[in-house]
Design an enzyme around this catalytic site. Structure first.
Site, mmCIF file in Angstrom:
data_model
loop_
_atom_site.group_PDB
_atom_site.id
_atom_site.type_symbol
_atom_site.label_atom_id
_atom_site.label_comp_id
_atom_site.label_asym_id
_atom_site.label_seq_id
_atom_site.Cartn_x
_atom_site.Cartn_y
_atom_site.Cartn_z
ATOM 1 C CD1 TRP A 1 41.293 46.947 49.893
ATOM 2 C CD2 TRP A 1 40.540 48.882 49.025
ATOM 3 N NE1 TRP A 1 42.381 47.690 49.502
ATOM 4 C CE2 TRP A 1 41.951 48.879 48.974
ATOM 5 C CE3 TRP A 1 39.855 49.991 48.541
ATOM 6 C CZ2 TRP A 1 42.686 49.939 48.441
ATOM 7 C CZ3 TRP A 1 40.576 51.047 48.005
ATOM 8 C CH2 TRP A 1 41.980 51.004 47.967
ATOM 9 C CE LYS B 1 40.356 37.038 51.634
ATOM 10 N NZ LYS B 1 40.012 38.348 52.190
ATOM 11 C CD GLU C 1 41.201 40.045 35.761
ATOM 12 O OE1 GLU C 1 41.903 41.023 35.438
ATOM 13 O OE2 GLU C 1 40.544 39.377 34.945
ATOM 14 C CG LEU C 2 47.534 39.729 39.738
ATOM 15 C CD1 LEU C 2 48.853 39.000 39.647
ATOM 16 C CD2 LEU C 2 46.825 39.427 41.047
ATOM 17 C CB CYS D 1 43.146 47.539 38.546
ATOM 18 S SG CYS D 1 41.547 47.149 37.859
ATOM 19 C CD GLU E 1 48.142 48.999 41.470
ATOM 20 O OE1 GLU E 1 48.572 48.148 42.269
ATOM 21 O OE2 GLU E 1 47.119 48.842 40.790
HETATM 22 P P1 NAD Z 1 45.347 42.916 48.176
HETATM 23 O O1 NAD Z 1 46.195 42.104 47.286
HETATM 24 O O2 NAD Z 1 45.921 43.405 49.442
HETATM 25 O O3 NAD Z 1 44.035 42.118 48.587
HETATM 26 C C1 NAD Z 1 43.143 41.598 47.621
HETATM 27 C C2 NAD Z 1 42.396 40.433 48.247
HETATM 28 O O4 NAD Z 1 43.314 39.374 48.452
HETATM 29 C C3 NAD Z 1 41.778 40.740 49.616
HETATM 30 O O5 NAD Z 1 40.548 40.070 49.751
HETATM 31 C C4 NAD Z 1 42.805 40.152 50.556
HETATM 32 O O6 NAD Z 1 42.289 39.816 51.819
HETATM 33 C C5 NAD Z 1 43.228 38.927 49.783
HETATM 34 N N1 NAD Z 1 44.513 38.368 50.207
HETATM 35 C C6 NAD Z 1 45.562 39.016 50.743
HETATM 36 N N2 NAD Z 1 46.539 38.137 51.046
HETATM 37 C C7 NAD Z 1 46.093 36.914 50.680
HETATM 38 C C8 NAD Z 1 46.640 35.612 50.735
HETATM 39 N N3 NAD Z 1 47.821 35.366 51.277
HETATM 40 N N4 NAD Z 1 45.911 34.585 50.262
HETATM 41 C C9 NAD Z 1 44.696 34.804 49.717
HETATM 42 N N5 NAD Z 1 44.105 36.015 49.678
HETATM 43 C C10 NAD Z 1 44.802 37.062 50.143
HETATM 44 O O7 NAD Z 1 44.792 44.095 47.276
HETATM 45 P P2 NAD Z 1 43.851 45.304 47.710
HETATM 46 O O8 NAD Z 1 44.700 46.324 48.364
HETATM 47 O O9 NAD Z 1 42.645 44.798 48.420
HETATM 48 O O10 NAD Z 1 43.366 45.808 46.278
HETATM 49 C C11 NAD Z 1 44.102 46.656 45.513
HETATM 50 C C12 NAD Z 1 44.867 45.899 44.449
HETATM 51 O O11 NAD Z 1 43.963 45.183 43.623
HETATM 52 C C13 NAD Z 1 45.628 46.828 43.525
HETATM 53 O O12 NAD Z 1 46.889 46.306 43.261
HETATM 54 C C14 NAD Z 1 44.786 46.822 42.263
HETATM 55 O O13 NAD Z 1 45.451 47.116 41.074
HETATM 56 C C15 NAD Z 1 44.271 45.439 42.251
HETATM 57 N N6 NAD Z 1 43.087 45.373 41.412
HETATM 58 C C16 NAD Z 1 43.190 44.721 40.226
HETATM 59 C C17 NAD Z 1 42.083 44.659 39.382
HETATM 60 C C18 NAD Z 1 42.157 43.918 38.086
HETATM 61 O O14 NAD Z 1 41.122 43.677 37.508
HETATM 62 N N7 NAD Z 1 43.317 43.547 37.587
HETATM 63 C C19 NAD Z 1 40.885 45.266 39.760
HETATM 64 C C20 NAD Z 1 40.826 45.936 40.990
HETATM 65 C C21 NAD Z 1 41.942 45.963 41.810
#
Ligand code: NAD
Length: 485
Positions: A150, A174, A249-250, A283, A384
């Site tokens: 998001w 998604k 990308e985590l 991130c 984080e």
């Molecule tokens: P999140 O992991 O909660 O969700 C990310 C996405 O994954 C959402 O669309 C969510 O619905 C989906 N998701 C959740 N559970 C899932 C599952 N079991 N199977 C498949 N999809 C699933 O993360 P968030 O809170 O939306 O975003 C913040 C995180 O994203 C932070 O940790 C941030 O560092 C990371 N981030 C990383 C980068 C990068 O480039 N490395 C960039 C932006 C954000």
């Protein structure tokens, strides 16, 4: 009232269950829209649509695919930026100027991959026998699942969808359930640009429900996800069942090292911006700042002062620089990290409060916060925060600073500021991170790989690397009859 349905096989439709999810404005808590809340059936339908569309789309000449992508980028940039930016600000909270910037970069990425894919070819390899030829070609991997968080819903969608479509893959995208509205408007632009039905599908739903189906279903051949490390771990386990290709990308926990010859007038505003932009929900946001002993007091004072004049407010108000956090849970994590650090001896130098005033009472605002005298075991130094909290620690030697910066399970980005470029490079070469900014507070570059080391993931986006994982390699080995004339 804004609304987003699911887009499957070229048509918008509600969730098969009829369920919807409400989307609040993070700055006020008021409802700004609703979205269809899809389930497993919807995810399967989207995968099937993408599978059906794959043979034709992958056989479409790359120039024709590129023309559609360029048209989508043009539509978004020239005709729809105002509408999409407003929606993005309403659902995500970032200031309108930041939303516009995000959309502009998303369009650049789409254009870049439309061009880049036209330069991808195969090659003939040398062989061990005179009558053998070896041809290596690239073919699109198949159905790609693009899972987007998001914080940058439009940019990160384009980082995934742009290269996949350009390469000839079909996609099920998604978004997070918090931010599906602007995404749906972007998907509409792709459709209006002439993308055939089923080539790009949009499903909205809980990660734990439809995410699991999208990842676990054998139809998808590449899952590219940006999200938290916890989600990445889960996705990796699920993908193992079908030995599925992944790009992860985590999370990150980004260090910034200030060398003793750094120009404070340059580093302070750069550090402020990178700590608090998008309320630290980036991130690659700066979380841990390591400052040379000689500069530590001056830096801390200037940094704290730099945060005090920042203009917070509703992202649609003119001149607002910083918006709210996404929701209560996200804000609470910042509060918890600050409380824990202060309880363990850190000094609160700025912020650390919900700002005063009616305009901040209903949304999820939090003051940009500066902590000094932090120690390595504090949560703010290990986890984080994903919020507007920056922690400062002084160091005596460069190697000590490097060791502290690397003392993290994450390795996404890092920054170093100093006048002596040789010393900056010494540090940059030793930092365990996928991207290092030297005297610059951003590691994002259109034509350069973006991604993490360690638990920040693997795979790269942007640059030619962001396209490469959309292809399978195939070696065609040919025996010739050399007796022919
Ligand atoms: P999140 O992991 O909660 O969700 C990310 C996405 O994954 C959402 O669309 C969510 O619905 C989906 N998701 C959740 N559970 C899932 C599952 N079991 N199977 C498949 N999809 C699933 O993360 P968030 O809170 O939306 O975003 C913040 C995180 O994203 C932070 O940790 C941030 O560092 C990371 N981030 C990383 C980068 C990068 O480039 N490395 C960039 C932006 C954000």
């Amino acid at each position: 009232m804004l609304h987003a349905d699911l887009f499957i096989g070229g048509a918008w439709r509600p969730a098969s269950s009829g369920e919807t999810v409400s989307i609040p404005d993070p700055a006020t808590g008021e409802l700004v829209g609703t979205a269809a809340l899809g389930g497993v059936e919807d995810a399967r339908a989207a995968l099937a649509a993408a599978q059906d569309a794959f043979p034709d789309w992958s056989a479409t000449p790359v120039g024709e695919r590129a023309a559609i992508l360029h048209e989508a980028a043009r539509l978004i940039r020239d005709e729809r930026t105002d509408e999409i930016a407003r929606t993005l600000t309403l659902e995500q909270g970032k200031p309108l100027a930041d939303s516009r910037k995000e959309i502009a970069f998303a369009c650049d990425v789409i254009d870049y991959y439309a061009d880049e894919a036209q330069r991808v070819g195969g090659d003939w390899r040398p062989t061990r026998q005179a009558n053998i030829r070896s041809l290596v070609i690239r073919q699109p991997v198949g159905v790609v699942v693009a899972i987007v968080p998001w914080n940058y819903p439009i940019d990160l969608l384009s980082w995934k969808v742009g290269p996949a479509l350009a390469a000839g893959c079909t996609v099920v995208a998604k978004p997070a359930t918090d931010t599906p509205l602007a995404t749906a408007q972007v998907v509409q632009a792709y459709a209006d640009a002439g993308l055939p039905p089923g080539v790009l599908n949009l499903v909205i739903g809980r990660g734990s429900v439809i995410g699991d189906e999208l990842v676990g279903n054998p139809i998808s051949r590449l899952v590219t996800i940006t999200g938290s490390t916890e989600t990445g771990r889960h996705v990796m386990r699920l993908a193992a069942d079908h030995i599925k290709r992944l790009s992860l990308e985590l999370g990150g926990q980004t260090p910034l090292i200030v060398l003793d010859d750094a120009d404070l007038d340059a580093v302070v505003p750069a550090a402020v911006r990178r700590s608090y932009s998008n309320m630290g929900q980036i991130c690659i946001a700066v979380n841990r700042i390591f400052v040379a002993d000689a500069l530590a007091d001056a830096f801390t004072d200037a940094f704290a002062e730099g945060t005090s004049g920042l203009r917070l407010g509703h992202g649609l108000e003119p001149d607002v620089e910083y918006g709210p956090l996404l929701n209560e849970a996200t804000r609470q994590r910042s509060v918890d990290h600050v409380t824990q650090a202060v309880g363990a001896g850190a000094r609160l130098v700025a912020g650390g409060q919900i700002p005063d005033g009616d305009r901040y009472a209903r949304g999820w605002f939090y003051e940009p916060t500066v902590l000094a005298d932090v120690s390595p075991e504090m949560r703010v130094m290990r986890e984080e925060t994903f919020g507007p909290v920056a922690a400062i620690r002084r160091y005596r030697s460069l190697d000590e600073a490097i060791a502290m910066a690397n003392d993290s399970p994450y390795g996404l980005a890092a920054y170093v500021f100093g006048r002596d470029l040789e010393r900056c490079l010494y540090v940059a070469e030793r930092l365990e991170a996928g991207g290092v900014g030297v005297n610059v507070n951003d590691v994002t570059e259109l034509a350069a790989p973006f991604g993490g080391w360690k638990e920040s993931g693997f795979g790269r986006e942007l640059g030619p690397e962001g396209l490469e994982h959309c292809y399978e390699l195939k070696h065609i080995r040919i025996r010739l009859d050399l007796s022919l004339p």
